[in-house]
Design an enzyme around this catalytic site. Sequence first.
Site, PDB file in Angstrom:
ATOM      1  N   GLY A   9      37.067  47.040  38.593  1.00 42.45           N
ATOM      2  CA  GLY A   9      37.442  45.835  37.841  1.00 42.45           C
ATOM      3  C   GLY A   9      38.887  45.478  38.087  1.00 42.45           C
ATOM      4  N   CYS A  46      41.984  34.510  28.513  1.00 43.95           N
ATOM      5  CA  CYS A  46      42.344  33.849  27.256  1.00 43.95           C
ATOM      6  C   CYS A  46      42.862  32.446  27.505  1.00 43.95           C
ATOM      7  CB  CYS A  46      43.424  34.629  26.519  1.00 43.95           C
ATOM      8  SG  CYS A  46      43.543  36.352  26.979  1.00 43.95           S
ATOM      9  N   THR A 115      35.557  47.555  33.477  1.00 43.16           N
ATOM     10  CA  THR A 115      34.492  46.608  33.824  1.00 43.16           C
ATOM     11  C   THR A 115      34.336  45.475  32.810  1.00 43.16           C
ATOM     12  OG1 THR A 115      33.025  48.300  32.887  1.00 43.16           O
ATOM     13  CG2 THR A 115      33.138  48.156  35.263  1.00 43.16           C
ATOM     14  N   GLY A 116      35.200  45.479  31.795  1.00 41.66           N
ATOM     15  CA  GLY A 116      35.256  44.334  30.892  1.00 41.66           C
ATOM     16  C   GLY A 116      34.062  44.172  29.990  1.00 41.66           C
ATOM     17  N   ALA A 117      33.778  42.931  29.643  1.00 37.57           N
ATOM     18  CA  ALA A 117      32.729  42.629  28.679  1.00 37.57           C
ATOM     19  C   ALA A 117      31.775  41.602  29.260  1.00 37.57           C
ATOM     20  CB  ALA A 117      33.351  42.094  27.390  1.00 37.57           C
TER      21      ALA A 117
END
Lengths: 469, 469
Positions: A9, A46, A115-117
């Site tokens: 990631g 964001c 690997t985040g969401a």
Amino acid sequence: MSKRMVVLGGDATGMSAASTALRHAGEGEIEVVVLERGHYTSYSACGIPYWISGHVADGDQLIARSPEQHREAGIDVRMRTEATAIDLENRTVSARGVDTGETYDLAYDELVIATGAMPVVPPLEGSDAQGIFGVQSLEQGEEIVEDLVRGERSDGKNDGDRRRAVVVGAGYIGVEMAEAMVMRGLETTIVDQAPEPFTQVDPDMGAIIREAMEGMGISVLTGTPVDGFDVGEDGRVRAVRAGNSVLPADIVIMGLGVRPNAGLAADAGLTVGASGGIVTDVRMQAVPGVWAGGDCVEVHHRLSGKNVHIPLGTHANKHGRIIGTNIAGGYGAFPGVIGTAISKVCDLEIGRTGLGSVDADAAGYGYVCATVESTTTAGYWPEAEKMTVKVLAEQRTGRLLGAQIVGRTGSGKRIDVFATAIWNGMTVEEMTFMDLSYAPPFSPVWDAVLIAARKAAKEVQGEIPASPV
Amino acid sequence: MSKRMVVLGGDATGMSAASTALRHAGEGEIEVVVLERGHYTSYSACGIPYWISGHVADGDQLIARSPEQHREAGIDVRMRTEATAIDLENRTVSARGVDTGETYDLAYDELVIATGAMPVVPPLEGSDAQGIFGVQSLEQGEEIVEDLVRGERSDGKNDGDRRRAVVVGAGYIGVEMAEAMVMRGLETTIVDQAPEPFTQVDPDMGAIIREAMEGMGISVLTGTPVDGFDVGEDGRVRAVRAGNSVLPADIVIMGLGVRPNAGLAADAGLTVGASGGIVTDVRMQAVPGVWAGGDCVEVHHRLSGKNVHIPLGTHANKHGRIIGTNIAGGYGAFPGVIGTAISKVCDLEIGRTGLGSVDADAAGYGYVCATVESTTTAGYWPEAEKMTVKVLAEQRTGRLLGAQIVGRTGSGKRIDVFATAIWNGMTVEEMTFMDLSYAPPFSPVWDAVLIAARKAAKEVQGEIPASPV
């Protein structure tokens, strides 16, 4: 001999870990390989709503560092490459080219899982229609911008094709995307199944947000679950079915939140907690030599004592730095979170920290609440803006448990004062006479923080005659 | 039987003490008499520069409560009446009508000394000329506004009579009055004997303020003491003599600070400290039954351990509330100060808390400094503004000793986060991973507070290999 650090990631946690480790390790001590499934590294997810709204002119501005820049710094960044399996015993990762289908194994000494969401996508009829978008990746942002531009007339207004937007979910992404749609000139409806929008604050504070959003021309439909989507013959969404309503929609934004992308870790045998996030120790280590951070992990909440999943760029960056420091032989430990966050809808700012009523109840706390209305500056200052501050304090001890701010420009960032107070275990009584800054353009002579603390302290204490104030 | 509370001074401390005591005492328990020398009660002296600048249209807006309003609340407010002596033994105050010359004695059970501060007026030649003004009272604000209006042309610009302003002293009042003069359209020079303006921050931060003020068209003359004033035959000031310069001046604002107005208390035998302020205990009691607060007292500084004189409306209001609480039979204690303050010059915001270098040296601390440049929002946000943050931390312990912020709109109030951290004795290392709020319109992903703390922590630690970051 050089050790190999493999990072899964290439966004905040991964690249921050990679850069920090490289910067602090001795010359030639670490070789860093990063596998990134998408087209971009180190970008501000964001910021995507603000690109769509037009605040930020160009998606490139959201990219802090490109793959090329990371490569120049000595990181072997492999784009469009995903990990398909982790072999903890043999210390290898199976990699696959997303476009090429090519596969290979990669040995590691240190592995970083970042690997985040993934977006929460309920199984709704029609949810795969064209014109329904998530807002998790830069690629998705790009799709939305392109879709909106396609619908724009030469005079900058939207034509009939992109006239009505429906935003599903009234959390952070939802309210920010509602703002973006309004700024794009679309008729905007936001739908949520909760009684009030923005359940990250209490319903009484959410009601203020609702009213403000309605004042901005946004239709706010709450207490209403989404049942499905009507799709045209061209395969494009036509309407959102929610409760008893059919909401015509030319574009739909899904903002139902995200869950940890921890499948790979779980499959490899790493522990995944009740929140769905990977479990690590304070150094962000899952098992020896395997680290995890960012949106795919769960973290310790300092007030509830529970592990929680709070996907935020600020935590992801901290995790990355901590992991990189540890891999380079230093010491870094994550002290946990208290749930601080901030957001805005047009000129309405929303800040929260600590526990809300629901969290406090769930954690078993007995508590009192105090809500005050104040202004961002002295009342007579021409730019004075209204703000409402709600404080939760533990019964008997008076320990500050949480704070929520809803107000206009200049109010939200005060939440950091409450956050710092909670971080230090302050009681509301101790806060009452804190030496905070005052001048007429910056606050009333009693800053809203102090007034709220005082009111809560009075609630904690009751009307004990020996201490009447 | 009712006890009589006599209050000397009808501004923040005095009226707040009176109101608090009345509100919390039982029915008929307390009779309150307030003697006020001037024409106004409960006004915001800190707002005067903003009335003169035109931010606030009318001086009346600075009055929170008029004498009549206080009387309606049951307080016997006696305007244009000063106390000339306090007899501690017999518990009486000698009062005198300022206009009438009438004198009488007033017995008290509880006495509140809230006599405020007096401007520092060095004995300079010509300092009694017309056109030289202080900015301590609403009456003085009125004089300045009237004087400027007299010099104003019908097109709103100033005519030759009020074209050039010289502000003497570059502290809080000085820089605020420089802004006011600029907004009034006057050519403005500010003079100070220190090497850089605004000695409430370190000289390196003062240099940023100088540069910014010069960018606003203000002439900043530092390292230059004022020697005297040239006065015309009409008795009006013509120029300020400072160092080798003669600065033509149509109006002069004196902003050399204030000293405690504690003569009456000292004459009565109360203890006055090295700062010139009345000494009290933590409940703001000087001797049994005699209380003092606001600009006429000295207070405990939590970092230096010394008593200091910090004349600020926020402390004055706290003192008043504490005194009123105690007189009503409750318990209130002032926890001391850490020197938090905020100010602005046009769009330049200045915040400070804790000890600056000079204070830290004087207190004997060994410390490190770290200065960082950051932005108020994410760098890509269109309204991102620059800010410089300087942090002082104790050697070895890393305890945060002080912080200073100089930056544009939206930067200054962050000083409250540092203030809260200092209040709790945090180390800069502990601050590094604090859970502060983040969203692109509100801060970079690493808030300036965290970056500054991290840099300071690194300075404290040195480059110890076991903990490289």
